[in-house]
Design a protein around this motif. Structure first.
Motif, short mmCIF file in Angstrom:
data_model
loop_
_atom_site.label_atom_id
_atom_site.label_comp_id
_atom_site.label_asym_id
_atom_site.label_seq_id
_atom_site.Cartn_x
_atom_site.Cartn_y
_atom_site.Cartn_z
N SER A 94 0.83 -1.19 0.00
CA SER A 94 0.00 0.00 0.00
C SER A 94 0.87 1.25 0.00
O SER A 94 1.74 1.41 0.86
CB SER A 94 -0.89 0.00 1.25
OG SER A 94 -1.47 1.27 1.46
N GLU A 95 0.61 2.15 -0.95
CA GLU A 95 1.37 3.41 -0.99
C GLU A 95 1.06 4.30 0.21
O GLU A 95 1.87 5.16 0.56
CB GLU A 95 1.08 4.16 -2.30
CG GLU A 95 1.68 3.46 -3.51
CD GLU A 95 1.47 4.24 -4.79
OE1 GLU A 95 1.19 5.46 -4.72
OE2 GLU A 95 1.61 3.62 -5.85
N SER A 96 -0.08 4.08 0.84
CA SER A 96 -0.45 4.89 2.00
C SER A 96 -0.17 4.15 3.32
O SER A 96 -0.60 4.60 4.38
CB SER A 96 -1.94 5.26 1.93
OG SER A 96 -2.74 4.09 1.99
N ASP A 97 0.58 3.04 3.24
CA ASP A 97 0.92 2.25 4.43
C ASP A 97 -0.32 1.82 5.20
O ASP A 97 -0.35 1.85 6.43
CB ASP A 97 1.89 3.00 5.35
CG ASP A 97 3.28 3.09 4.76
OD1 ASP A 97 3.80 2.06 4.30
OD2 ASP A 97 3.83 4.20 4.74
N LYS A 98 -1.34 1.40 4.46
CA LYS A 98 -2.57 0.91 5.09
C LYS A 98 -2.22 -0.23 6.04
O LYS A 98 -1.45 -1.12 5.71
CB LYS A 98 -3.54 0.41 4.02
CG LYS A 98 -4.85 -0.04 4.55
CD LYS A 98 -5.76 -0.49 3.43
CE LYS A 98 -7.06 -1.01 4.02
NZ LYS A 98 -7.92 -1.54 2.98
N GLY A 99 -2.74 -0.18 7.24
CA GLY A 99 -2.47 -1.21 8.23
C GLY A 99 -1.33 -0.87 9.18
O GLY A 99 -1.12 -1.58 10.16
#
Length: 109
Positions: free
Chosen positions: A65-70
């Motif tokens: 995930s580019e948004s560092d989901k998790g």
């Protein structure tokens, strides 16, 4: 919204994982919302290190995930060990049953 109680089998598995990680002191409130997969992966790293008599183990999360989901879940998890989560760096170790466990979060394809 319907809330179901965890089955006795799930409770037993979670208890085993908590004992493996020396986190059995935690209450249900402490682990509420905690991702089962994080417990399982960390315990698996410890169990494999024990199997191969390795003094070290690593739980590495590879995020796509580019948004560092998790990442927030990962932060909460490593805080149970008194650690502060960092991206793209290893943290630790914490010593569990004589094994030094390190944690890491990386992002990429």
């Amino acid at each position: 919204m319907l809330c179901l109680e965890p089955s006795s089998g799930l409770r037993k598995r979670v208890q085993f994982l908590l004992e493996t990680l020396e986190l059995e002191r935690l209450s249900d409130a402490d682990i509420s919302g905690l991702r089962y997969q994080l417990l399982h992966r960390a315990a698996s790293a410890i169990l494999l290190a024990q199997k191969f008599t390795s003094p070290n183990a690593l739980m590495l999360i590879h995020s796509f995930s580019e948004s560092d989901k998790g990442f927030v879940d990962y932060e909460k998890f490593v805080s149970l060990f008194g650690l502060r989560a960092l991206k793209s760096r290893l943290i630790g170790p914490v010593t569990i049953n004589g094994i030094d466990l390190y944690f890491g979060w990386i992002r990429g394809d």
